[in-house]
Design an enzyme around this catalytic site. Structure first.
Site, PDB file in Angstrom:
ATOM      1  N   GLY A  97       0.855  -1.209  -0.006  1.00 14.12           N
ATOM      2  CA  GLY A  97       0.164  -0.029   0.002  1.00 14.12           C
ATOM      3  C   GLY A  97       0.711   1.183  -0.122  1.00 14.12           C
ATOM      4  CB  CYS A 117     -14.447   1.530 -22.553  1.00 14.48           C
ATOM      5  SG  CYS A 117     -13.500   2.060 -23.894  1.00 14.48           S
ATOM      6  CG  HIS A 125     -12.204   4.463 -19.663  1.00 11.37           C
ATOM      7  ND1 HIS A 125     -12.429   3.043 -19.074  1.00 11.37           N
ATOM      8  CD2 HIS A 125     -11.721   4.347 -20.824  1.00 11.37           C
ATOM      9  CE1 HIS A 125     -12.228   2.454 -19.966  1.00 11.37           C
ATOM     10  NE2 HIS A 125     -11.653   2.801 -21.030  1.00 11.37           N
ATOM     11  CD  GLU A 158     -13.322   3.810 -15.757  1.00 10.79           C
ATOM     12  OE1 GLU A 158     -14.378   4.390 -16.106  1.00 10.79           O
ATOM     13  OE2 GLU A 158     -12.788   2.920 -16.323  1.00 10.79           O
TER      14      GLU A 158
HETATM   15  N1  GLN Z   1     -11.554  -3.113 -26.988  1.00  8.07           N
HETATM   16  C1  GLN Z   1     -12.461  -1.894 -27.276  1.00  8.07           C
HETATM   17  C2  GLN Z   1     -11.608  -1.018 -28.064  1.00  8.07           C
HETATM   18  O1  GLN Z   1     -10.422  -1.053 -28.271  1.00  8.07           O
HETATM   19  C3  GLN Z   1     -12.677  -1.504 -25.831  1.00  8.07           C
HETATM   20  C4  GLN Z   1     -11.472  -0.706 -25.091  1.00  8.07           C
HETATM   21  C5  GLN Z   1     -11.859  -0.481 -23.567  1.00  8.07           C
HETATM   22  O2  GLN Z   1     -12.891  -1.019 -22.920  1.00  8.07           O
HETATM   23  N2  GLN Z   1     -10.906   0.272 -22.978  1.00  8.07           N
HETATM   24  O3  GLN Z   1     -12.221  -0.196 -28.698  1.00  8.07           O
END
Ligand code: GLN
Length: 538
Positions: A16, A381, A507, A509
């Site tokens: 950690g 994604c 993304h 997140e």
């Molecule tokens: N494999 C997919 C792409 O390259 C999604 C990539 C991901 O989920 N980060 O577009």
């Protein structure tokens, strides 16, 4: 001049160090200091972008498109430090620069060596992210003291102390005090060895942070102090936290780690303000609700593979006073036994990003189940791409619709390689990476979440929604609610006839923090809570 803190780890990996570095960063920020934070990784890959999640866990992406170590996620979740390509260096990245310099004749005919050429390059990497107004630069050294690979990094930081002086450079060593159940004892010997190893190469730690299951007795602290040559009040106990990693800063504050650091650096600052942080911990400890959320993926045995996803879900829970239990479901199990078995009582489904064919059909089946049964769904994604494939096949009747990542022969490439990706041969650093603008449609779940028309989110993918299907899908009830203005790419899809069904190509997140939960995660959890109470009423 900026002060430097270097954090090394001893005895075992996965102690950690990243969390401790981030927690120290937070405490210094709350003292009003401007910090930078950086990770040095001893492996030879130029960055972790090409590594399997089984090897390395999640690849974290910065705004400027660097594919980095997941510890940078901790840094961003705990602090306001701005992270860039200069926030993560590996041995591979350092060597590539030195070798390129050598080819350009930059070393004027000298023999290029680890000392001074590699160590000089490491020192310049450490100084790179330090801006003019930085008060404290924190650098975490990956790996464990004693590894062959980390020696040049340790040598470089030893030199920095010599060059900048002890009043400007602080060494913190994080170590483990194992508890031996058989003898009922806590053992200091591994720490003594680890500190011994550091001292052999000329580094005397100033502060020892001891990871431990049980409290350290005064005797034990005295022993550590004596054998490791660290004053007793600089021997800090970091006991396992009971509820959440976000408690770590409070553990360190109790032992006045921030005060010790400031005193060492001769910086005078008033008290810290951690009210909002403590309030957040209170919600984690005493939530009003609890709820399960399904995550259908394929690297589930590994806590680190979807690190930021799990953290952002937790933040969404915090925003709704809810403790989440994340039910990790293997997409291949859904392929074998059907979605109903796993999702029947689930109030929400998240399908995260990913690469490769394995498990894709299971993810698509799970999404179909969530669509039909009005279960709140969040696709990220690859999760969004699977939602588009599912919609194409089962709502629009395009039976063999697919992504060309998985089927080159499909008649309906609803997800396809971007034109700019077609001739790319190198795998490292060549995806669509980093922050892009996205314009939101006003009448959408996305807009309701963000409450603004233009947003910025981070990307990491090669494939895209195929614009040829826009009209057909829209007519059938897929709302294309987010578009990238720069290249007219569809970034967000939603279902019009569904309580909350959102797929995003980016993304989100990576931008969620415990004290600033991401709006999409917040709204996803909110809608799942409504679903949960509706299910309870049935
Ligand atoms: N494999 C997919 C792409 O390259 C999604 C990539 C991901 O989920 N980060 O577009």
């Amino acid at each position: 001049m900026a002060k430097h803190i270097f954090i090394t780890g001893g005895v075992v990996s996965s102690l950690g160090k990243g969390l401790t570095s981030a927690a120290i960063g937070l405490l210094l920020e709350r003292r009003g200091l401007k910090i930078t934070i950086q990770k040095l990784d001893p492996y030879i890959n130029v960055d972790p972008g090409t590594m399997s999640p089984f090897q390395h866990g999640e690849v974290y992406v910065t705004d400027d498109g660097a594919e980095t170590d997941l510890d940078l996620g901790h840094y961003e979740r705990f602090t306001n430090a701005i992270l860039t390509k200069d926030s993560n260096f590996t041995t591979g990245k350092i060597y590539s620069t030195v070798i390129a310099n050598e080819r350009r004749g930059k070393y004027l005919g000298k023999t290029v060596q680890v000392i001074p050429h590699i160590t000089n390059e490491i020192k310049s990497a450490i100084k790179k992210p330090v801006e003019r107004n930085t008060d404290v630069a924190i650098t975490e050294i990956g790996g464990t003291v004693g590894d062959i690979e980390s020696l040049p990094f340790l040598e470089a930081i030893r030199q920095m102390r010599l060059e900048l002086g002890p009043e400007n450079v602080l060494f913190i060593h994080l170590t483990l005090i194992p508890y031996l159940r058989a003898s009922g004892e806590m053992k200091t010997k591994p720490t003594q060895h680890s500190v011994g190893k550091l001292r052999e190469i000329g580094i005397q730690p100033d502060i020892l942070i001891c990871r431990t299951e049980k409290p350290l007795s005064e005797d034990l602290k005295y022993k550590l102090s004596l054998f490791c040559n660290v004053p007793k009040k600089f021997v800090i106990e970091e006991q396992d936290v009971s509820h959440s990693i976000y408690e770590v800063p409070l553990v360190l504050v109790e032992q006045k780690v921030d005060e010790l650091i400031l005193k060492q650096f001769n910086i005078k600052r008033n008290g810290r303000d951690l009210k909002d942080w403590r309030r957040m911990i209170e919600i984690i400890k005493h939530p009003k609700h609890t709820m399960e959320i399904a995550v259908v993926g394929k690297y589930l045995e590994l806590q680190d593979a979807y690190k930021s996803i799990y953290e952002a879900l937790t933040h969404g829970g915090i925003a709704n006073h809810c403790r989440l239990q994340i039910k990790r479901i293997n997409a291949e199990d859904i392929e074998k036994s059907g979605a109903e078995k796993y999702l029947k009582n689930m109030p929400g489904l998240l399908v995260p990003g990913g690469f490769g064919q394995r498990g894709v059909e299971g993810k698509i089946q799970a999404i179909e189940y969530a669509r039909i049964n009005q279960i709140p769904f969040f696709g990220i994604c690859l999760g969004m791409q699977c939602a588009v494939i599912e919609f194409a096949r089962n709502v629009c009747g395009l039976k063999d619709a697919h992504s060309t990542e998985f089927s080159r022969e499909t008649n309906h490439p609803v997800i396809d390689l971007m034109a700019s990706q077609r001739d790319i041969k190198d795998l490292g650093g060549t995806m669509r990476l980093g922050s892009y603008q996205c314009h939101l449609k006003k009448d959408s779940a996305a807009y309701r979440a963000y409450q603004q028309e233009i947003i910025l989110e981070r990307h990491r993918h090669r494939f895209e929604f195929n614009n040829n299907y826009r009209e057909q899908f829209t007519k059938k009830g897929l709302r294309l609610s987010g578009i990238c203005p720069k290249n007219n790419l569809v970034e967000i899809v939603e279902l019009t006839e569904h309580p909350w069904f959102v797929g995003v190509q980016f993304h989100p997140e990576f931008k969620s923090k415990p004290i600033a939960p991401h709006p999409l995660f917040r709204d996803f959890i909110k809608s799942a809570l409504s679903k949960q109470s509706a299910m309870g009423d049935c």
